[in-house]
Design a protein around this motif. Structure first.
Motif, PDB file in Angstrom:
ATOM      1  N   ARG A 151       0.830  -1.219   0.000  1.00  0.00           N
ATOM      2  CA  ARG A 151       0.000   0.000   0.000  1.00  0.00           C
ATOM      3  C   ARG A 151       0.858   1.260   0.000  1.00  0.00           C
ATOM      4  NH1 ARG A 151      -2.773  -3.701   2.903  1.00  0.00           N
ATOM      5  NH2 ARG A 151      -2.025  -3.074   4.960  1.00  0.00           N
ATOM      6  N   ILE A 152       1.930   1.242   0.774  1.00  0.00           N
ATOM      7  CA  ILE A 152       2.848   2.394   0.781  1.00  0.00           C
ATOM      8  C   ILE A 152       3.457   2.584  -0.606  1.00  0.00           C
ATOM      9  CG2 ILE A 152       5.071   3.241   1.653  1.00  0.00           C
ATOM     10  CD1 ILE A 152       4.360   1.847   4.336  1.00  0.00           C
ATOM     11  N   ALA A 153       3.943   1.487  -1.183  1.00  0.00           N
ATOM     12  CA  ALA A 153       4.581   1.566  -2.494  1.00  0.00           C
ATOM     13  C   ALA A 153       3.610   2.052  -3.566  1.00  0.00           C
ATOM     14  CB  ALA A 153       5.158   0.206  -2.881  1.00  0.00           C
ATOM     15  N   ALA A 154       2.369   1.575  -3.519  1.00  0.00           N
ATOM     16  CA  ALA A 154       1.385   1.996  -4.526  1.00  0.00           C
ATOM     17  C   ALA A 154       1.118   3.497  -4.424  1.00  0.00           C
ATOM     18  CB  ALA A 154       0.098   1.197  -4.370  1.00  0.00           C
ATOM     19  N   GLY A 155       0.956   3.994  -3.209  1.00  0.00           N
ATOM     20  CA  GLY A 155       0.687   5.421  -3.028  1.00  0.00           C
ATOM     21  C   GLY A 155       1.857   6.293  -3.447  1.00  0.00           C
ATOM     22  N   VAL A 156       3.047   5.932  -3.010  1.00  0.00           N
ATOM     23  CA  VAL A 156       4.241   6.704  -3.369  1.00  0.00           C
ATOM     24  C   VAL A 156       4.510   6.581  -4.860  1.00  0.00           C
ATOM     25  CG1 VAL A 156       6.736   6.899  -3.031  1.00  0.00           C
ATOM     26  CG2 VAL A 156       5.230   6.550  -1.062  1.00  0.00           C
ATOM     27  N   ALA A 161       5.053   8.868 -10.161  1.00  0.00           N
ATOM     28  CA  ALA A 161       4.686   8.809 -11.581  1.00  0.00           C
ATOM     29  C   ALA A 161       3.923  10.066 -11.984  1.00  0.00           C
ATOM     30  CB  ALA A 161       3.853   7.557 -11.854  1.00  0.00           C
ATOM     31  N   GLY A 162       3.083  10.562 -11.091  1.00  0.00           N
ATOM     32  CA  GLY A 162       2.358  11.798 -11.371  1.00  0.00           C
ATOM     33  C   GLY A 162       3.294  12.983 -11.556  1.00  0.00           C
ATOM     34  N   ALA A 163       4.323  13.063 -10.717  1.00  0.00           N
ATOM     35  CA  ALA A 163       5.303  14.149 -10.841  1.00  0.00           C
ATOM     36  C   ALA A 163       6.034  14.048 -12.177  1.00  0.00           C
ATOM     37  CB  ALA A 163       6.289  14.103  -9.682  1.00  0.00           C
ATOM     38  N   LEU A 164       6.394  12.827 -12.578  1.00  0.00           N
ATOM     39  CA  LEU A 164       7.070  12.651 -13.872  1.00  0.00           C
ATOM     40  C   LEU A 164       6.143  13.002 -15.027  1.00  0.00           C
ATOM     41  CD1 LEU A 164       8.961   9.309 -13.136  1.00  0.00           C
ATOM     42  CD2 LEU A 164       9.975  11.590 -13.384  1.00  0.00           C
ATOM     43  N   ALA A 165       4.874  12.586 -14.933  1.00  0.00           N
ATOM     44  CA  ALA A 165       3.900  12.907 -15.987  1.00  0.00           C
ATOM     45  C   ALA A 165       3.690  14.417 -16.067  1.00  0.00           C
ATOM     46  CB  ALA A 165       2.583  12.187 -15.722  1.00  0.00           C
ATOM     47  N   ASP A 166       3.586  15.077 -14.907  1.00  0.00           N
ATOM     48  CA  ASP A 166       3.402  16.536 -14.887  1.00  0.00           C
ATOM     49  C   ASP A 166       4.595  17.260 -15.507  1.00  0.00           C
ATOM     50  OD1 ASP A 166       0.992  16.113 -13.616  1.00  0.00           O
ATOM     51  OD2 ASP A 166       1.730  16.695 -11.610  1.00  0.00           O
ATOM     52  N   LEU A 189       2.632   6.103 -16.273  1.00  0.00           N
ATOM     53  CA  LEU A 189       2.381   7.522 -16.516  1.00  0.00           C
ATOM     54  C   LEU A 189       0.891   7.805 -16.753  1.00  0.00           C
ATOM     55  CD1 LEU A 189       5.448   8.357 -18.784  1.00  0.00           C
ATOM     56  CD2 LEU A 189       5.089   9.023 -16.395  1.00  0.00           C
ATOM     57  N   LEU A 190       0.236   6.942 -17.504  1.00  0.00           N
ATOM     58  CA  LEU A 190      -1.195   7.152 -17.774  1.00  0.00           C
ATOM     59  C   LEU A 190      -2.036   6.961 -16.525  1.00  0.00           C
ATOM     60  CD1 LEU A 190      -1.541   5.442 -21.279  1.00  0.00           C
ATOM     61  CD2 LEU A 190      -1.531   7.894 -20.746  1.00  0.00           C
ATOM     62  N   THR A 191      -1.682   5.989 -15.713  1.00  0.00           N
ATOM     63  CA  THR A 191      -2.404   5.750 -14.457  1.00  0.00           C
ATOM     64  C   THR A 191      -2.228   6.947 -13.527  1.00  0.00           C
ATOM     65  OG1 THR A 191      -2.054   3.380 -14.688  1.00  0.00           O
ATOM     66  CG2 THR A 191      -2.653   4.176 -12.512  1.00  0.00           C
ATOM     67  N   ALA A 192      -1.025   7.516 -13.510  1.00  0.00           N
ATOM     68  CA  ALA A 192      -0.772   8.672 -12.652  1.00  0.00           C
ATOM     69  C   ALA A 192      -1.585   9.874 -13.088  1.00  0.00           C
ATOM     70  CB  ALA A 192       0.708   9.015 -12.675  1.00  0.00           C
ATOM     71  N   GLN A 193      -1.873   9.994 -14.381  1.00  0.00           N
ATOM     72  CA  GLN A 193      -2.655  11.137 -14.857  1.00  0.00           C
ATOM     73  C   GLN A 193      -4.119  11.028 -14.454  1.00  0.00           C
ATOM     74  OE1 GLN A 193      -1.775  11.097 -19.049  1.00  0.00           O
ATOM     75  NE2 GLN A 193       0.105  12.256 -18.786  1.00  0.00           N
ATOM     76  N   ASP A 194      -4.561   9.810 -14.123  1.00  0.00           N
ATOM     77  CA  ASP A 194      -5.950   9.609 -13.699  1.00  0.00           C
ATOM     78  C   ASP A 194      -6.158   9.893 -12.212  1.00  0.00           C
ATOM     79  OD1 ASP A 194      -6.559   8.817 -16.253  1.00  0.00           O
ATOM     80  OD2 ASP A 194      -6.357   6.672 -15.824  1.00  0.00           O
TER      81      ASP A 194
END
Length: 195
Positions: A151-156, A161-166, A189-194
């Protein structure tokens, strides 16, 4: 496709195996005739290519292969005069060459991957050792700890990934940095954008 994987720190993206060459190319799988039915078992394990199974091809050489699509340049010829009529799985076939080639490929992947900060790398080693010890002494506690870590790994992971996508980092750059495939990096990257 069935593989006899050598696993690596990069997971299945760079798992390696012994590949087979017949007439200069990679043959398809060897099928096993188990009678009638909708499913016919098959394998691509190197030892099945001894020409004995249901007219399957006889391997001429072996080489290292990787799940990422990389193929070793070196070919290791099989000495059928020494092997004789024995099945390949009974022959004393030296696989150190393909294994060394795959390890060299992994070295190049590691060189391109993002380095882990030393304190984090040391912490991960300690966590892995502690989890292994706990799995022997208290398997339920080890499973609970693994769940917490997942759970920690998924959240982080979503945050990173969101920071990289941004930042507009390409899937190719992420794939190289993680030592994974472009398709897996794109999914991250796509999952992070969602989010």
């Amino acid at each position: 496709m069935e593989w006899d994987w050598w696993t690596a720190e990069f997971g299945d993206a760079h798992a390696g195996a012994v590949g087979v060459l017949v007439d200069g190319g990679e043959p398809g799988p060897v099928y096993f005739d188990v009678g009638s039915g909708p499913n016919m078992p098959s394998t691509t394990h190197w030892s099945a290519y001894d020409g004995r199974r249901h007219r399957g091809p006889r391997a001429e050489a072996l080489r290292a292969v990787c799940a990422c699509g990389w193929r070793g340049a070196a070919e290791y010829l099989l000495d059928w005069a020494a092997i004789g009529d024995r099945p390949l799985y009974e022959a004393d076939v030296d696989l150190t060459g393909p294994l060394a080639d795959w390890n060299a490929h992994l070295s190049l992947v590691r060189d391109k991957a993002a380095p882990l900060p030393e304190p984090l790398a040391a912490l991960l080693v300690t966590v892995a050792e502690q989890l292994s010890a706990t799995a022997e002494d208290a398997p339920m506690a080890a499973l609970r700890a693994v769940g917490v870590l997942e759970r920690i790994a998924a959240g982080v992971g979503r945050e990173a990934a969101g920071a990289l996508a941004d930042d507009g980092v390409s899937a190719e750059t992420v794939a190289a940095g993680l030592g994974t495939t472009r398709s897996k990096a794109l999914v991250l990257l796509l999952t992070a954008q969602d989010r």
